[in-house]
Design a protein around this motif. Structure first.
Motif, PDB file in Angstrom:
ATOM      1  N   CYS A   1      43.684  39.584  34.032  1.00 11.99           N
ATOM      2  CA  CYS A   1      44.366  38.301  33.870  1.00 11.99           C
ATOM      3  C   CYS A   1      43.603  37.553  32.789  1.00 11.99           C
ATOM      4  O   CYS A   1      42.383  37.377  32.896  1.00 11.99           O
TER       5      CYS A   1
ATOM      6  N   THR B   1      39.021  36.383  29.576  1.00  9.78           N
ATOM      7  CA  THR B   1      39.511  36.976  30.812  1.00  9.78           C
ATOM      8  C   THR B   1      39.220  36.034  31.979  1.00  9.78           C
ATOM      9  O   THR B   1      38.207  35.339  31.998  1.00  9.78           O
ATOM     10  N   HIS B   2      40.145  36.004  32.947  1.00 10.92           N
ATOM     11  CA  HIS B   2      39.913  35.287  34.198  1.00 10.92           C
ATOM     12  C   HIS B   2      39.411  36.243  35.270  1.00 10.92           C
ATOM     13  O   HIS B   2      38.563  35.892  36.075  1.00 10.92           O
ATOM     14  N   ASN B   3      40.011  37.417  35.310  1.00  5.84           N
ATOM     15  CA  ASN B   3      39.499  38.475  36.171  1.00  5.84           C
ATOM     16  C   ASN B   3      39.778  39.801  35.497  1.00  5.84           C
ATOM     17  O   ASN B   3      40.590  39.888  34.568  1.00  5.84           O
TER      18      ASN B   3
ATOM     19  N   GLU C   1      43.448  34.338  29.682  1.00  3.76           N
ATOM     20  CA  GLU C   1      43.878  33.007  29.240  1.00  3.76           C
ATOM     21  C   GLU C   1      43.897  33.006  27.723  1.00  3.76           C
ATOM     22  O   GLU C   1      42.859  33.228  27.085  1.00  3.76           O
TER      23      GLU C   1
ATOM     24  N   LEU D   1      48.038  31.599  30.941  1.00  7.98           N
ATOM     25  CA  LEU D   1      47.646  32.804  31.667  1.00  7.98           C
ATOM     26  C   LEU D   1      48.636  33.934  31.416  1.00  7.98           C
ATOM     27  O   LEU D   1      49.848  33.711  31.353  1.00  7.98           O
ATOM     28  N   HIS D   2      48.107  35.143  31.270  1.00  7.40           N
ATOM     29  CA  HIS D   2      48.904  36.348  31.066  1.00  7.40           C
ATOM     30  C   HIS D   2      48.328  37.465  31.932  1.00  7.40           C
ATOM     31  O   HIS D   2      47.116  37.488  32.206  1.00  7.40           O
ATOM     32  N   GLY D   3      49.175  38.369  32.323  1.00  6.75           N
ATOM     33  CA  GLY D   3      48.728  39.608  32.939  1.00  6.75           C
ATOM     34  C   GLY D   3      48.911  40.749  31.961  1.00  6.75           C
ATOM     35  O   GLY D   3      49.967  40.874  31.337  1.00  6.75           O
TER      36      GLY D   3
ATOM     37  N   ARG E   1      39.950  43.720  41.531  1.00  5.19           N
ATOM     38  CA  ARG E   1      39.717  42.798  40.414  1.00  5.19           C
ATOM     39  C   ARG E   1      38.451  41.987  40.666  1.00  5.19           C
ATOM     40  O   ARG E   1      38.167  41.597  41.796  1.00  5.19           O
TER      41      ARG E   1
END
Length: 308
Positions: free
Chosen positions: A130, A121-123, A132, A174-176, A97
């Protein structure tokens, strides 16, 4: 190497006679066989022992005798390695990631038309991200998603794997998500993005964004500075202004978009050197947001991403 005349204190399974000697020889350990270590180290391993051995330990001068395949957890040889079993190692991710932040558009895969949502996206990896988001999505929900990149959108199908809690109302949730289906050309574009941007620290992904702006140094009077944006990211803007503004100047910027004006505050991070400026042309400035809010991030995400 030999261990001779080693005495051991009593344990929960009964005292062990200190007269007994345990010798470690190349051919084995007296009283133990290779099969003796099967199913060892548990409380239940103490139960099959004769009553005398459990209560008083083996008789003086005699080696302890245990039923085949059973060694008590209190056995002196095992005392040094007691304690709970080691936890299983966590499974390694299949894909690496990268901390790449991109506008993320999502829409539920339902028979009836549904409203699209936006986030960041966070990553990001080849297999998932991941993200937001502004609202919570249930796990296992199938989605159509779009990543907006500087080379164009990347479309794919995805599934929500987990959803966090919104601990701070001023931030997103946050979500995956796992990518479940993607065409070969879009997969190639995703891989190229990860290779070109993922190894840069911090990753710099700026998206084309050309709208008029008016700027004013914070706390100063006078007419505003006119200019335009060139590109944008979640962390700032590239501005083309009519005059030079020194680095570290705090600016109040109004971005004039079709939905309406968007006001942000930022610090001038850099100014293009004189030798790179065109005579009479606009001067490039890098603006770093100093007080970013979740609502501002959502607004820029909506402006930068193309509709599904």
């Amino acid at each position: 190497m030999r261990w001779d005349e080693v005495g051991f204190p009593g344990t929960a399974c009964g005292p062990v006679d200190p007269v007994i000697s345990y010798r470690m020889r190349p051919l084995g350990i007296p009283g133990l066989s290779e099969s003796s270590f099967v199913d060892s180290g548990t409380a239940s391993a103490c139960n099959p022992l004769p009553e005398y051995v459990r209560t008083h330990g083996p008789a003086p001068g005699r080696r302890p005798e245990y039923p085949p395949g059973r060694v008590p957890a209190c056995h002196p040889i095992l005392l040094g390695c007691g304690g709970p079993p080691m936890p299983e190692p966590a499974p390694r991710r299949q894909h690496r990631r990268y901390p790449i932040q991109l506008p993320f558009l999502h829409q539920a895969k339902t028979p009836a038309p549904s409203k699209a949502g936006v986030g960041w996206t966070h990553n990001l990896s080849e297999g998932g991200a991941c993200v937001e988001l502004a609202e919570s999505l249930r796990p296992q929900m199938p989605l159509w998603v779009r990543l907006q990149t500087e080379e164009g959108p990347i479309d794919m199908e995805a599934q929500v794997t987990w959803a966090g809690e919104c601990a701070d109302p001023k931030s997103g949730i946050l979500h995956g998500v796992t990518f479940t289906q993607i065409t070969p050309d879009h997969l190639s574009a995703l891989r190229n993005l990860l290779l070109s941007k993922g190894l840069i620290r911090p990753p710099k992904v700026r998206l084309p964004f050309d709208v008029p702006v008016t700027c004013r140094p914070k706390g100063r009077d006078g007419p505003p500075i006119q200019g335009r944006t060139r590109d944008a990211s979640r962390g700032g803007l590239l501005l083309r202004l009519s005059e030079v503004v020194p680095p570290e100047t705090i600016m109040e910027v109004t971005v004039h978009t079709s939905p309406g004006p968007l006001k942000v505050e930022g610090a001038v991070a850099w100014v293009a050197p004189p030798e790179s400026r065109a005579p009479g042309g606009p001067i490039r400035h890098g603006l770093r947001f100093t007080r970013p809010t979740w609502s501002t991030s959502l607004a820029f995400g909506s402006l930068l991403v193309e509709s599904l």
